[in-house]
Design an enzyme around this catalytic site. Structure first.
Site, PDB file in Angstrom:
ATOM      1  N   SER A 463     -58.807  65.345-104.890  1.00  0.00           N
ATOM      2  CA  SER A 463     -58.495  64.119-104.148  1.00  0.00           C
ATOM      3  C   SER A 463     -59.398  62.999-104.645  1.00  0.00           C
ATOM      4  O   SER A 463     -60.464  63.255-105.230  1.00  0.00           O
ATOM      5  CB  SER A 463     -58.712  64.335-102.649  1.00  0.00           C
ATOM      6  OG  SER A 463     -58.686  63.116-101.947  1.00  0.00           O
ATOM      7  N   TYR A 476     -64.128  67.005 -95.675  1.00  0.00           N
ATOM      8  CA  TYR A 476     -63.010  66.917 -96.605  1.00  0.00           C
ATOM      9  C   TYR A 476     -63.495  66.473 -97.995  1.00  0.00           C
ATOM     10  O   TYR A 476     -63.145  67.078 -99.010  1.00  0.00           O
ATOM     11  CB  TYR A 476     -61.968  65.935 -96.069  1.00  0.00           C
ATOM     12  CG  TYR A 476     -60.740  65.825 -96.943  1.00  0.00           C
ATOM     13  CD1 TYR A 476     -59.768  66.814 -96.923  1.00  0.00           C
ATOM     14  CD2 TYR A 476     -60.552  64.725 -97.779  1.00  0.00           C
ATOM     15  CE1 TYR A 476     -58.637  66.722 -97.713  1.00  0.00           C
ATOM     16  CE2 TYR A 476     -59.428  64.626 -98.581  1.00  0.00           C
ATOM     17  CZ  TYR A 476     -58.470  65.623 -98.546  1.00  0.00           C
ATOM     18  OH  TYR A 476     -57.349  65.519 -99.337  1.00  0.00           O
TER      19      TYR A 476
END
Length: 594
Positions: A463, A476
Site C-alpha cells: 500500500s 495498517y
C-alpha cells in the site's frame, strides 16, 4: 551400472553404460553427452529417475548413456574425419542396435544435443527415435540460419550476444594453442568457472563430473571436423524431422543463448520448448529438473498426449513473465482488487485462476466472472493467516492443477487508530492477515516454484501506507511497510531461482475495504460514521479496482521491484525519496473522519 563395448561402423569401440537392466518392455532413454564431458555427466539424472520410480518398486525406464568417441572409456578414431557428424549419427544408430530395442528416447546436451539434432533429421535413423529432449545444443544448420535472421534491433542484439558467446569456437579451431591451454590447465579452469554460472539456486547440486585431459583434447576434433561450414554457409533447404521434440532452454546458458535455443524451425507440431533455470551445465546442477521434464515428455509421447499443433509461439512455451497459458492464484479474490485481478488475468489469457478467500460466496462470484472471461476457475475457502491451511492449500492446488506460475498475495484487512488505541488483539489480527498471510503464501507456493526450477512471479499487494506513515493508521502502515520490506528482500533471495517478486502499492482504490475497516478507540456508532465517510471519500476518488488490476498484470510482464499505483501513491513514493521530513510532517495529521 553395466558397461559393455560395441564397435562402431568404422571400427572404433564405444563404451555403453546401462544404469538399469535393459527390459524391452520399458521405454529406453538414451543420453548423449557433450564437450568436454563423458557419460558421468548423466549420473545425477539417472539417480533422480531412479528416485522418481522408487515408489513403484521397479524401474520405469531403461536409462543408458555412452561415451562419445574420443571420451571416457570409448576409443578414438585414427583421424579427424572420424568425428564428422555423419559418423556420430551412425554411432547413435549402432548404439540403438546394440541395445536390442526398437526405439529410444534421445536426451542430448551440448555436442550430444547437436549430434541428436542431426540424427532426428536423418531418414536413416529418424525412425528409431521416439522422442528427443534437447539441452544447450542446436542443429548447426539452424544456428547458421539464426545468425542471418535478425529483422529487428532486438533480434540483432540477440545475434550479437550469441556471436560473442561463441567466440571461443575460433580459438578451438586454431592449431596448437587450444592444446597448450588445455595442458596448462587454463581451459579446465575456464570450464569450471563457467560451470558455476547458474548454480546459485538453493536446489543446485554440486556434483563433480570427472573429466580426463583426453576428454578435453580429443573433444576438440568435434569442433574442427564440423565447424565452421554449417554455420557460415547453411543450406537453403533446412532439414526437418517428424520426431516429437522437447527443448529445455537454460536461462543462464553462457555458451548457447536462449534466443538461439528457441530458433529451431525444424521442431514439428506436437513439440514443446520449456524455459528452465540454470546454466550451461544444468544437467549436473539440476538433474532433478532434467529427470522430471524428460520423464514427463517420454510419458506424454508414449501416451499420445503431446498436444498436437503446439509450436514455439504456444502459451505453454512462454517465458516466466508471460501471463498467457499460465496458472495463477489470487488470495483475497472474493471482491475488490483481488476479484478484478483474477478477472484481468483471465482476460489476458491465463490458463486457470485459483481463487482464495474466506468469503466463499464472494469467491464463487469471482469464479463465475473468471470463467466468463475465458479461463478455468477453482475456488478454495482458506484463511491466509493459518499456515497449516495454506500449506494444505498448496498441496491441493499442486495435485489438482500443477505448480502455480503467478502468485498474487492480495488478501488484507484495514485497522485505523492511534497506537495506544490499538489493542494487542487488533495487532494479532492485522499482522496475521497482512503479514503472515503474505509470508505463508510466499513460502508455500514459492517453495514449489523453486523445486520446479522454471521460475515464476510473486506479486505482494502492499500500500502507499508503506511509505506514507500516519499516526492514525499505525498498525495498517506497519504491516504494509513490512510487506514492502519482505518483498524487496524476497526479490533478492529468489532472483537466483528465476522468480520475480514485486511489491504493488496502490493508493486510494474504490473497494469495500473502507466499509470493513476497524476503527480502534471508537464506539460502534462512531465506527459506522467513520466508515461511511471514508467510503464516500473513496468513491469520490473513484480509482477503480479494474485500473489497479491492469497495473498488476502489467507488472507481471515487466517485473519492477516496487510499483506505486495511482497518483497519490506515485507522489508519496517520490516524496519519500525527495523529502522524508515532509512526509513525516504529514504523518502527524489525523486523517480519520469521525
Amino acid at each position: 551400472m553395466v558397461t559393455h563395448t560395441i564397435t562402431a561402423s568404422d571400427g572404433v569401440p564405444l563404451a555403453v553404460h546401462a544404469y538399469t537392466e535393459i527390459d524391452k518392455r520399458r521405454p529406453t532413454i538414451l543420453a548423449v553427452h557433450g564437450y568436454p564431458d563423458n557419460h558421468h555427466v548423466w549420473d545425477g539424472v539417472a539417480d533422480e529417475l531412479g528416485q522418481r520410480c522408487s515408489a513403484q518398486y521397479h524401474a520405469k525406464y531403461n536409462f543408458v548413456a555412452y561415451d562419445v568417441r574420443g571420451s571416457g572409456e570409448s576409443g578414438s578414431p585414427d583421424d579427424r574425419s572420424g568425428y564428422q557428424l555423419p559418423q556420430l549419427v551412425s554411432d547413435i544408430g549402432t548404439v540403438i542396435d546394440g541395445l536390442g530395442v526398437d526405439q529410444v528416447h534421445l536426451l542430448g546436451h551440448d555436442w550430444g544435443s547437436i549430434q541428436c539434432w542431426t540424427a532426428v533429421t536423418e531418414d536413416s535413423v529418424m525412425g528409431r527415435i521416439a522422442s528427443f529432449t534437447s539441452i544447450s545444443g542446436p542443429h548447426l544448420n539452424y544456428a547458421g540460419r539464426f545468425l542471418r535472421s535478425p529483422r529487428t534491433p532486438r533480434a540483432a542484439l540477440d545475434v550479437a550476444k550469441q556471436i560473442l558467446a561463441s567466440s571461443y569456437l575460433w580459438f578451438f579451431l586454431c592449431p596448437v594453442a587450444p592444446e597448450v591451454a588445455i595442458r596448462s590447465g587454463a581451459t579446465v579452469k575456464v570450464i569450471e568457472a563457467v560451470g558455476r554460472i547458474g548454480r546459485s539456486s538453493s536446489r543446485s547440486q554440486r556434483r563433480a563430473v570427472p573429466r580426463s585431459i583426453d576428454d578435453y583434447l580429443n573433444g576438440l576434433n568435434l569442433y574442427r571436423a564440423n565447424i565452421p561450414a554449417p554455420i557460415l554457409a547453411p543450406p537453403p533447404l533446412l532439414p526437418r524431422t517428424r520426431v516429437p521434440m522437447q527443448v529445455l532452454v537454460a536461462r543462464k546458458d553462457f555458451f548457447v543463448s536462449p534466443a538461439l535455443q528457441r530458433f529451431t524451425g525444424s521442431i514439428p507440431a506436437g513439440s514443446r520448448v520449456i524455459p528452465i533455470e540454470g546454466g550451461h551445465w544444468v544437467v549436473s546442477s539440476r538433474p532433478d529438473v532434467i529427470a522430471r521434464l524428460t520423464s514427463e515428455w517420454v510419458d506424454l509421447v508414449i501416451e499420445g498426449a503431446a498436444p498436437a499443433g503446439r509450436s514455439l509461439s504456444d502459451p505453454a512455451n512462454a517465458s516466466p513473465r508471460e501471463v498467457r497459458g499460465k496458472l495463477a492464484l489470487v488470495t483475497g479474490a472474493g471482491a475488490g482488487i483481488g476479484r478484478a485481478t483474477a478477472v484481468e488475468l483471465a482476460r489476458q489469457g491465463a490458463r486457470a485462476v485459483v481463487i482464495v478467500d474466506r468469503d466463499l460466496a464472494g469467491a464463487n462470484e469471482t469464479a463465475e466472472a473468471v470463467r466468463a472471461a475465458g479461463a478455468e476457475a477453482a475456488v478454495y475457502q482458506v484463511d491466509v493467516s493459518d499456515e497449516t491451511a495454506m500449506n494444505n492449500l498448496a498441496a491441493q492446488v499442486h495435485n489438482k492443477h500443477g505448480v502455480v506460475d503467478i502468485l498474487v498475495n492480495n488478501a488484507g484487512i484495514g485497522i485505523a487508530g492511534r497506537f495506544l488505541e490499538t489493542t494487542s488483539a487488533h495487532w494479532d489480527t492485522i499482522m496475521g492477515v497482512n503479514v503472515r498471510g503474505v509470508i505463508n503464501g510466499s513460502r508455500a507456493f514459492g517453495a514449489e516454484m523453486v523445486e520446479r526450477g522454471q521460475g515464476g512471479t510473486i506479486i505482494n499487494v502492499s500500500s502507499a501506507a508503506a511509505f506514507l506513515p500516519s499516526k492514525s493508521m499505525v498498525a495498517y502502515g506497519t504491516t504494509k511497510a513490512a510487506v514492502l520490506a519482505l518483498s524487496e528482500s524476497l526479490r533478492a533471495d529468489l532472483a537466483d531461482e528465476g522468480i520475480t517478486v514485486t511489491a504493488v502499492c496502490p493508493g486510494f482504490v474504490n473497494t469495500n475495504i473502507a466499509k470493513s475497516t476497524i476503527y480502534a478507540g471508537m464506539t460502534a456508532e462512531q465506527q459506522e460514521r467513520a466508515r461511511e465517510k471514508a467510503d464516500a471519500g473513496y468513491r469520490r476518488r473513484n480509482y477503480t479496482p479494474e485500473a489497479t488490476a491492469k497495473a498488476i498484470v502489467k507488472a507481471i510482464r515487466t517485473g519492477p521491484a516496487v510499483l506505486p499505483i495511482a497518483a497519490e501513491s506515485k507522489i508519496g513514493y517520490a516524496l519519500r525519496r525527495i523529502s522524508p521530513s515532509l512526509v513525516r510532517r504529514f504523518a502527524r495529521f489525523d486523517i480519520r473522519q469521525r
